[in-house]
Design a protein around this motif. Structure first.
Motif, mmCIF file in Angstrom:
data_model
loop_
_atom_site.group_PDB
_atom_site.id
_atom_site.type_symbol
_atom_site.label_atom_id
_atom_site.label_comp_id
_atom_site.label_asym_id
_atom_site.label_seq_id
_atom_site.Cartn_x
_atom_site.Cartn_y
_atom_site.Cartn_z
ATOM 1 N N LEU A 150 7.123 -9.372 5.524
ATOM 2 C CA LEU A 150 7.151 -7.977 5.087
ATOM 3 C C LEU A 150 5.953 -7.607 4.218
ATOM 4 O O LEU A 150 5.473 -6.471 4.276
ATOM 5 C CB LEU A 150 8.446 -7.699 4.314
ATOM 6 N N VAL A 151 5.462 -8.550 3.413
ATOM 7 C CA VAL A 151 4.328 -8.223 2.531
ATOM 8 C C VAL A 151 3.066 -7.916 3.340
ATOM 9 O O VAL A 151 2.438 -6.870 3.141
ATOM 10 C CB VAL A 151 4.093 -9.336 1.494
ATOM 11 N N PRO A 152 2.653 -8.795 4.280
ATOM 12 C CA PRO A 152 1.497 -8.411 5.099
ATOM 13 C C PRO A 152 1.787 -7.217 6.003
ATOM 14 O O PRO A 152 0.874 -6.467 6.376
ATOM 15 C CB PRO A 152 1.199 -9.676 5.928
ATOM 16 N N PHE A 153 3.056 -6.997 6.356
ATOM 17 C CA PHE A 153 3.435 -5.790 7.102
ATOM 18 C C PHE A 153 3.078 -4.554 6.281
ATOM 19 O O PHE A 153 2.474 -3.600 6.787
ATOM 20 C CB PHE A 153 4.939 -5.839 7.393
ATOM 21 N N ALA A 154 3.451 -4.577 4.992
ATOM 22 C CA ALA A 154 3.116 -3.460 4.105
ATOM 23 C C ALA A 154 1.608 -3.291 3.985
ATOM 24 O O ALA A 154 1.091 -2.171 3.978
ATOM 25 C CB ALA A 154 3.737 -3.682 2.729
ATOM 26 N N ALA A 155 0.890 -4.415 3.907
ATOM 27 C CA ALA A 155 -0.571 -4.346 3.805
ATOM 28 C C ALA A 155 -1.178 -3.714 5.052
ATOM 29 O O ALA A 155 -2.171 -2.982 4.974
ATOM 30 C CB ALA A 155 -1.141 -5.753 3.594
ATOM 31 N N SER A 156 -0.581 -3.984 6.207
ATOM 32 C CA SER A 156 -1.097 -3.421 7.455
ATOM 33 C C SER A 156 -0.836 -1.925 7.558
ATOM 34 O O SER A 156 -1.633 -1.191 8.143
ATOM 35 C CB SER A 156 -0.445 -4.135 8.652
ATOM 36 N N LEU A 157 0.266 -1.458 7.003
ATOM 37 C CA LEU A 157 0.585 -0.033 7.036
ATOM 38 C C LEU A 157 -0.277 0.778 6.076
ATOM 39 O O LEU A 157 -0.510 1.965 6.291
ATOM 40 C CB LEU A 157 2.064 0.186 6.675
ATOM 41 N N ALA A 158 -0.738 0.127 5.009
ATOM 42 C CA ALA A 158 -1.438 0.854 3.943
ATOM 43 C C ALA A 158 -2.893 1.130 4.303
ATOM 44 O O ALA A 158 -3.550 0.324 4.951
ATOM 45 C CB ALA A 158 -1.382 0.045 2.655
ATOM 46 N N PRO A 159 -3.428 2.270 3.862
ATOM 47 C CA PRO A 159 -4.866 2.515 4.003
ATOM 48 C C PRO A 159 -5.644 1.628 3.036
ATOM 49 O O PRO A 159 -5.100 1.146 2.036
ATOM 50 C CB PRO A 159 -5.002 3.995 3.628
ATOM 51 N N ASP A 160 -6.919 1.415 3.329
ATOM 52 C CA ASP A 160 -7.717 0.480 2.528
ATOM 53 C C ASP A 160 -7.723 0.834 1.047
ATOM 54 O O ASP A 160 -7.629 -0.049 0.192
ATOM 55 C CB ASP A 160 -9.159 0.444 3.053
ATOM 56 N N HIS A 161 -7.833 2.120 0.716
ATOM 57 C CA HIS A 161 -8.011 2.502 -0.678
ATOM 58 C C HIS A 161 -6.751 2.304 -1.520
ATOM 59 O O HIS A 161 -6.819 2.322 -2.747
ATOM 60 C CB HIS A 161 -8.456 3.966 -0.770
ATOM 61 N N ALA A 162 -5.580 2.130 -0.865
ATOM 62 C CA ALA A 162 -4.320 1.994 -1.616
ATOM 63 C C ALA A 162 -3.599 0.688 -1.312
ATOM 64 O O ALA A 162 -2.467 0.498 -1.742
ATOM 65 C CB ALA A 162 -3.400 3.167 -1.304
ATOM 66 N N ARG A 163 -4.249 -0.218 -0.598
ATOM 67 C CA ARG A 163 -3.561 -1.437 -0.171
ATOM 68 C C ARG A 163 -3.086 -2.268 -1.366
ATOM 69 O O ARG A 163 -1.972 -2.787 -1.370
ATOM 70 C CB ARG A 163 -4.479 -2.276 0.724
ATOM 71 N N GLY A 164 -3.914 -2.404 -2.372
ATOM 72 C CA GLY A 164 -3.529 -3.211 -3.524
ATOM 73 C C GLY A 164 -2.302 -2.662 -4.221
ATOM 74 O O GLY A 164 -1.399 -3.408 -4.598
ATOM 75 N N ARG A 165 -2.252 -1.326 -4.388
ATOM 76 C CA ARG A 165 -1.102 -0.718 -5.070
ATOM 77 C C ARG A 165 0.189 -0.903 -4.285
ATOM 78 O O ARG A 165 1.244 -1.213 -4.848
ATOM 79 C CB ARG A 165 -1.371 0.768 -5.300
ATOM 80 N N ILE A 166 0.104 -0.726 -2.973
ATOM 81 C CA ILE A 166 1.304 -0.839 -2.155
ATOM 82 C C ILE A 166 1.790 -2.281 -2.100
ATOM 83 O O ILE A 166 2.984 -2.569 -2.254
ATOM 84 C CB ILE A 166 1.037 -0.278 -0.745
ATOM 85 N N VAL A 167 0.881 -3.218 -1.901
ATOM 86 C CA VAL A 167 1.270 -4.631 -1.913
ATOM 87 C C VAL A 167 1.833 -5.010 -3.281
ATOM 88 O O VAL A 167 2.811 -5.761 -3.378
ATOM 89 C CB VAL A 167 0.065 -5.527 -1.547
ATOM 90 N N GLY A 168 1.242 -4.476 -4.340
ATOM 91 C CA GLY A 168 1.735 -4.773 -5.685
ATOM 92 C C GLY A 168 3.169 -4.305 -5.879
ATOM 93 O O GLY A 168 3.986 -5.007 -6.472
ATOM 94 N N ARG A 169 3.500 -3.133 -5.347
ATOM 95 C CA ARG A 169 4.860 -2.620 -5.494
ATOM 96 C C ARG A 169 5.855 -3.459 -4.702
ATOM 97 O O ARG A 169 6.966 -3.733 -5.168
ATOM 98 C CB ARG A 169 4.907 -1.161 -5.050
ATOM 99 N N VAL A 170 5.476 -3.856 -3.499
ATOM 100 C CA VAL A 170 6.370 -4.702 -2.699
ATOM 101 C C VAL A 170 6.537 -6.065 -3.362
ATOM 102 O O VAL A 170 7.647 -6.612 -3.434
ATOM 103 C CB VAL A 170 5.823 -4.845 -1.264
ATOM 104 N N MET A 171 5.438 -6.606 -3.871
ATOM 105 C CA MET A 171 5.508 -7.910 -4.525
ATOM 106 C C MET A 171 6.311 -7.854 -5.816
ATOM 107 O O MET A 171 6.936 -8.848 -6.205
ATOM 108 C CB MET A 171 4.093 -8.419 -4.824
ATOM 109 N N SER A 172 6.327 -6.714 -6.490
ATOM 110 C CA SER A 172 7.149 -6.615 -7.702
ATOM 111 C C SER A 172 8.620 -6.794 -7.348
ATOM 112 O O SER A 172 9.386 -7.389 -8.109
ATOM 113 C CB SER A 172 6.921 -5.270 -8.401
ATOM 114 N N GLY A 173 9.021 -6.294 -6.171
ATOM 115 C CA GLY A 173 10.391 -6.509 -5.722
ATOM 116 C C GLY A 173 10.656 -7.964 -5.402
ATOM 117 O O GLY A 173 11.703 -8.520 -5.771
#
Length: 412
Positions: A133-156
């Motif tokens: 699911l984490v790399p899935f989230a990274a694939s859905l995210a645009p480049d400029h926001a990938r870190g923030r989105i992965v960070g939120r998923v990883m916080s869970g």
């Protein structure tokens, strides 16, 4: 409608509702799902004494339950997670969660210890859903926001690790140990249905045969020095993390604090505060601060063990140390994943497989050596051991080049 068209449609819809292109509810679902699945690895830890009494097994034999669950997770990382690049991810996640639910059901109904061991091995193997699911989230995210989105998923995900022991202790105390496994089985079934309905279709990124996928995973470690470097960084940090959390329960239940098992579980709630750093770490990664903040995290981890060394008679210092070590470990994890996911967008599942396998190997070594050090020389020696690991990582970090990575972040 084709798979690629479905994906484009889902992304256009997401972009219409959020600045970073992924709906907030989907990020929250991925975060909760990651935390719920990885928690399966840790539910048994506070139950070992109870399980030993139920199945009439010795301490060493009962402890094999944790070892076998972790072995299952490594097996899943090596042989199942790479399939995230080879198969359609929504189908893969649904299938793995269904098997996890059945394995946890078997664990909750176990009539013998070998049956519980086998069920734990299987559930540990398939609980790697979080690492799909984490790399899935990274694939859905645009480049400029990938870190923030992965960070939120990883916080869970990290919150799931930290809260699992507390939840297991409380549920077992109220309703018995079987309820822990049966309840998680029900949650996995619900999660499978929810993710099946919510996740957009995501086509495979490679069509090479499965055995070539496995071979290419090993090759990625050789061809991407940053992958090996970040894996070693995180192995050292998770080794320190595991050494702390494996042994602090002995301190808390010892003659100074006299905590009960439930009290130790409640103390673990303190560490959950460290999960709050994950979204910030993702934001910092997007701003190109990966390398300097990695060094800062190593220093913070070493300082946290110094505080823990003075906390043998102060639960406040122990709590502060727990928060700091968790923050440092989680920050380096997010920063590391941000770096790793940029190496090859078509191989994110395989990159994550290699990265997390190294990370958990370090945790297993840290946990085992930490136990040996603590029982041989005490808490002060354990905290010295814990401080050495991030300091070694810091020395390795000082050798790092400043070669520019693809995207906004520099190599770390």
């Amino acid at each position: 409608m084709s798979t690629s068209s479905d994906l484009r449609t889902s992304r256009r819809s997401a972009t219409a509702t959020t600045p970073h292109g992924v709906p907030g509810w989907l990020i929250a679902l991925l975060a909760v799902a990651s935390g719920m699945t990885v928690a399966n690895l840790y539910y048994a830890q506070p139950l070992l004494s109870t399980l030993g009494g139920v199945f009439h097994t010795g301490t060493a034999t009962t402890g094999a339950l944790i070892t076998l669950t972790q072995v299952g997770y490594v097996i899943g990382m090596l042989f199942l997670v790479p399939l995230g690049d080879r198969l359609e991810k929504r189908n893969l996640v649904t299938a793995l969660l269904a098997v996890t639910a059945l394995a946890l059901l078997a664990a909750g109904l176990a009539t013998s210890f070998p049956m519980l061991l086998i069920a734990s091995l299987v559930s540990g193997s398939t609980s790697v859903v979080a690492q799909i699911l984490v790399p899935f989230a990274a694939s859905l995210a645009p480049d400029h926001a990938r870190g923030r989105i992965v960070g939120r998923v990883m916080s869970g995900l990290l919150t799931g690790i930290l809260l699992s022991r507390t939840l297991s202790s409380l549920v077992s105390d109220l309703a018995g140990w079987r309820t822990v496994f049966l309840g998680s089985a029900a949650l996995m079934a619900v999660l499978a249905v929810a993710l099946r309905a919510a996740l957009p279709k995501h086509p495979p990124t490679t069509t090479i045969p499965y055995h070539h996928v496995l071979r290419s995973t090993a090759r990625l470690v050789r061809t991407h020095p940053s992958l090996l470097r970040r894996g070693l960084y995180q192995a050292a940090m998770f080794g320190a993390f595991s050494a702390f959390w494996t042994t602090v329960s002995f301190v808390l239940t010892g003659p100074v604090f006299h905590y009960s098992a439930v009290g130790v579980g409640v103390f673990a709630l303190v560490g959950a505060a460290g999960a709050a750093i994950a979204p910030f770490a993702g934001h910092w990664a997007d701003r190109g601060l990966v390398r300097p903040l990695t060094g800062v995290a190593f220093v913070v981890a070493a300082v946290s063990f110094a505080l823990a060394g003075f906390g043998g008679h102060s639960v406040i210092l122990l709590a502060l140390a727990a928060i700091l070590v968790d923050m440092a470990v989680q920050a380096t994890l997010i920063l590391g994943q941000h770096t790793v996911y940029q190496l090859d967008p078509a191989a994110r599942a395989r990159l994550n497989s290699a990265f997390i396998a190294m990370f958990f190997a370090g945790g297993a070594v840290g946990s085992q050596l930490g136990s040996v050090v603590y029982h041989a020389w005490g808490w002060s020696a354990l905290t010295a051991f814990g401080a050495v690991l991030p300091l070694l990582a810091l020395l390795y970090w000082l050798t790092e080049g400043r070669r520019t990575m693809p995207g906004p972040a520099t190599e770390a």
